[in-house]
Design a protein around this motif. Structure first.
Motif, PDB file in Angstrom:
ATOM      1  N   PRO A   1      -8.727 -52.664  24.716  1.00  0.00           N
ATOM      2  CA  PRO A   1      -7.275 -52.847  24.769  1.00  0.00           C
ATOM      3  C   PRO A   1      -6.586 -52.079  23.639  1.00  0.00           C
ATOM      4  N   ILE A   2      -5.306 -51.782  23.832  1.00  0.00           N
ATOM      5  CA  ILE A   2      -4.515 -51.081  22.819  1.00  0.00           C
ATOM      6  C   ILE A   2      -3.119 -51.686  22.734  1.00  0.00           C
ATOM      7  N   ASP A   3      -2.455 -51.455  21.619  1.00  0.00           N
ATOM      8  CA  ASP A   3      -1.029 -51.708  21.477  1.00  0.00           C
ATOM      9  C   ASP A   3      -0.328 -50.378  21.703  1.00  0.00           C
ATOM     10  N   VAL A   4       0.869 -50.432  22.275  1.00  0.00           N
ATOM     11  CA  VAL A   4       1.617 -49.213  22.563  1.00  0.00           C
ATOM     12  C   VAL A   4       3.049 -49.387  22.065  1.00  0.00           C
ATOM     13  N   VAL A   5       3.519 -48.395  21.312  1.00  0.00           N
ATOM     14  CA  VAL A   5       4.872 -48.390  20.773  1.00  0.00           C
ATOM     15  C   VAL A   5       5.668 -47.311  21.488  1.00  0.00           C
ATOM     16  N   GLY A   6       6.795 -47.691  22.089  1.00  0.00           N
ATOM     17  CA  GLY A   6       7.676 -46.732  22.745  1.00  0.00           C
ATOM     18  C   GLY A   6       8.803 -46.330  21.810  1.00  0.00           C
ATOM     19  N   LEU A   7       9.006 -45.025  21.673  1.00  0.00           N
ATOM     20  CA  LEU A   7      10.038 -44.494  20.778  1.00  0.00           C
ATOM     21  C   LEU A   7      11.077 -43.699  21.559  1.00  0.00           C
ATOM     22  N   ASN A   8      12.331 -43.774  21.115  1.00  0.00           N
ATOM     23  CA  ASN A   8      13.351 -42.916  21.712  1.00  0.00           C
ATOM     24  C   ASN A   8      13.351 -41.564  21.002  1.00  0.00           C
ATOM     25  N   ALA A   9      14.312 -40.716  21.327  1.00  0.00           N
ATOM     26  CA  ALA A   9      14.348 -39.369  20.756  1.00  0.00           C
ATOM     27  C   ALA A   9      14.573 -39.379  19.250  1.00  0.00           C
ATOM     28  N   SER A  10      15.144 -40.455  18.712  1.00  0.00           N
ATOM     29  CA  SER A  10      15.396 -40.572  17.263  1.00  0.00           C
ATOM     30  C   SER A  10      14.261 -41.277  16.528  1.00  0.00           C
ATOM     31  N   LEU A  11      13.157 -41.523  17.233  1.00  0.00           N
ATOM     32  CA  LEU A  11      11.981 -42.221  16.689  1.00  0.00           C
ATOM     33  C   LEU A  11      12.295 -43.665  16.307  1.00  0.00           C
ATOM     34  N   THR A  12      13.169 -44.282  17.090  1.00  0.00           N
ATOM     35  CA  THR A  12      13.457 -45.706  16.950  1.00  0.00           C
ATOM     36  C   THR A  12      12.621 -46.451  17.985  1.00  0.00           C
ATOM     37  N   VAL A  13      12.037 -47.583  17.585  1.00  0.00           N
ATOM     38  CA  VAL A  13      11.206 -48.383  18.487  1.00  0.00           C
ATOM     39  C   VAL A  13      12.106 -49.033  19.536  1.00  0.00           C
ATOM     40  N   THR A  14      11.870 -48.683  20.803  1.00  0.00           N
ATOM     41  CA  THR A  14      12.667 -49.245  21.897  1.00  0.00           C
ATOM     42  C   THR A  14      11.846 -50.110  22.850  1.00  0.00           C
ATOM     43  N   LYS A  15      10.524 -50.067  22.711  1.00  0.00           N
ATOM     44  CA  LYS A  15       9.654 -50.886  23.573  1.00  0.00           C
ATOM     45  C   LYS A  15       8.337 -51.125  22.862  1.00  0.00           C
ATOM     46  N   LEU A  16       7.820 -52.338  22.984  1.00  0.00           N
ATOM     47  CA  LEU A  16       6.510 -52.693  22.429  1.00  0.00           C
ATOM     48  C   LEU A  16       5.671 -53.311  23.540  1.00  0.00           C
ATOM     49  N   TRP A  17       4.505 -52.747  23.753  1.00  0.00           N
ATOM     50  CA  TRP A  17       3.551 -53.316  24.691  1.00  0.00           C
ATOM     51  C   TRP A  17       2.351 -53.759  23.861  1.00  0.00           C
ATOM     52  N   LYS A  18       2.123 -55.062  23.775  1.00  0.00           N
ATOM     53  CA  LYS A  18       1.022 -55.587  22.963  1.00  0.00           C
ATOM     54  C   LYS A  18      -0.207 -55.837  23.817  1.00  0.00           C
ATOM     55  N   ASN A  19      -1.369 -55.481  23.256  1.00  0.00           N
ATOM     56  CA  ASN A  19      -2.666 -55.803  23.849  1.00  0.00           C
ATOM     57  C   ASN A  19      -2.768 -55.401  25.330  1.00  0.00           C
ATOM     58  N   VAL A  20      -2.507 -54.135  25.600  1.00  0.00           N
ATOM     59  CA  VAL A  20      -2.622 -53.620  26.968  1.00  0.00           C
ATOM     60  C   VAL A  20      -4.108 -53.464  27.272  1.00  0.00           C
ATOM     61  N   LYS A  21      -4.575 -54.236  28.207  1.00  0.00           N
ATOM     62  CA  LYS A  21      -6.000 -54.262  28.536  1.00  0.00           C
ATOM     63  C   LYS A  21      -6.388 -53.051  29.388  1.00  0.00           C
ATOM     64  N   PRO A  22      -7.691 -52.751  29.439  1.00  0.00           N
ATOM     65  CA  PRO A  22      -8.158 -51.653  30.299  1.00  0.00           C
ATOM     66  C   PRO A  22      -7.760 -51.872  31.759  1.00  0.00           C
ATOM     67  N   GLN A  23      -7.618 -50.772  32.478  1.00  0.00           N
ATOM     68  CA  GLN A  23      -7.286 -50.764  33.903  1.00  0.00           C
ATOM     69  C   GLN A  23      -5.876 -51.294  34.189  1.00  0.00           C
ATOM     70  N   ARG A  24      -4.955 -51.053  33.261  1.00  0.00           N
ATOM     71  CA  ARG A  24      -3.571 -51.499  33.424  1.00  0.00           C
ATOM     72  C   ARG A  24      -2.616 -50.300  33.322  1.00  0.00           C
ATOM     73  N   MET A  25      -1.359 -50.549  33.641  1.00  0.00           N
ATOM     74  CA  MET A  25      -0.324 -49.534  33.534  1.00  0.00           C
ATOM     75  C   MET A  25       0.926 -50.201  32.974  1.00  0.00           C
ATOM     76  N   THR A  26       1.589 -49.526  32.025  1.00  0.00           N
ATOM     77  CA  THR A  26       2.855 -50.066  31.524  1.00  0.00           C
ATOM     78  C   THR A  26       3.962 -49.653  32.487  1.00  0.00           C
ATOM     79  N   THR A  27       5.092 -50.313  32.354  1.00  0.00           N
ATOM     80  CA  THR A  27       6.272 -49.891  33.086  1.00  0.00           C
ATOM     81  C   THR A  27       6.770 -48.586  32.470  1.00  0.00           C
ATOM     82  N   LEU A  28       7.506 -47.818  33.230  1.00  0.00           N
ATOM     83  CA  LEU A  28       8.145 -46.620  32.694  1.00  0.00           C
ATOM     84  C   LEU A  28       9.532 -47.024  32.214  1.00  0.00           C
ATOM     85  N   LYS A  29       9.907 -46.583  31.039  1.00  0.00           N
ATOM     86  CA  LYS A  29      11.196 -46.946  30.454  1.00  0.00           C
ATOM     87  C   LYS A  29      12.043 -45.707  30.251  1.00  0.00           C
ATOM     88  N   TRP A  30      13.256 -45.701  30.735  1.00  0.00           N
ATOM     89  CA  TRP A  30      14.134 -44.526  30.672  1.00  0.00           C
ATOM     90  C   TRP A  30      14.472 -44.131  29.242  1.00  0.00           C
TER      91      TRP A  30
END
Length: 125
Positions: A60-89
Motif C-alpha cells: 500500500p501507499i499514501d498519495v498526495v495530490g498537488l495543484n499547479a502551485s504545489l498546494t495539497v488538494t487531495k490526500l489518499w491514505k493507505n491505497v492498497k494494491p489493485q486499486r485506483m484513485t478517483t481523478l481530480k480536476w
C-alpha cells in the motif's frame, strides 16, 4: 532519474528526502511497478497526473495530490494494491509515498510543499 526532496513549506520539515521524478513517458508509465516496498523517505513524484492506480503493486501507499502551485488538494491514505484513485480536476501532479507517511508527517489539505533537488549524503560531504 532526477531525484528531489519534498518539504512542507509551513512547517519547514522534510516529508520525503529521496523522491524520484517521473515526468516523461516510460517513467510515468512504470511508476513503482516492480518495487517490493518504499524505504523511509522514498517516493515518486508523477507529473502530470490527476490520479493513480496500484494494479500490479504488492504494497500500500499514501498519495498526495498537488495543484499547479504545489498546494495539497487531495490526500489518499493507505491505497492498497489493485486499486485506483478517483481523478481530480484540480490535481496536476501526485506524490506516491510510504503508507502512513501522510498521518505521521501531519500533512493536510491546503499545505504547500517545496521541491528541492536531492543531494546524496556522499555528495554533500
Amino acid at each position: 532519474m532526477r531525484r528531489v526532496q519534498i518539504i512542507d513549506k509551513g512547517r519547514n520539515t522534510v516529508i520525503a528526502g529521496n523522491v524520484g521524478v517521473a515526468d516523461h513517458g516510460f517513467a510515468r508509465m512504470r511508476g513503482l511497478l516492480g518495487r517490493k516496498s518504499l524505504d523511509a523517505g522514498e517516493g515518486l513524484w508523477i507529473r502530470p497526473s490527476s490520479g493513480i492506480h496500484t494494479f500490479g503493486m504488492s504494497f500500500p501507499i499514501d498519495v498526495v495530490g498537488l495543484n499547479a502551485s504545489l498546494t495539497v488538494t487531495k490526500l489518499w491514505k493507505n491505497v492498497k494494491p489493485q486499486r485506483m484513485t478517483t481523478l481530480k480536476w484540480n490535481v496536476r501532479s501526485v506524490i506516491e509515498l510510504q503508507a502512513g507517511l501522510i498521518e505521521s508527517s501531519g500533512l493536510k489539505l491546503g499545505d504547500q510543499v517545496l521541491v528541492k533537488d536531492y543531494v546524496a549524503e556522499s555528495e554533500a560531504r
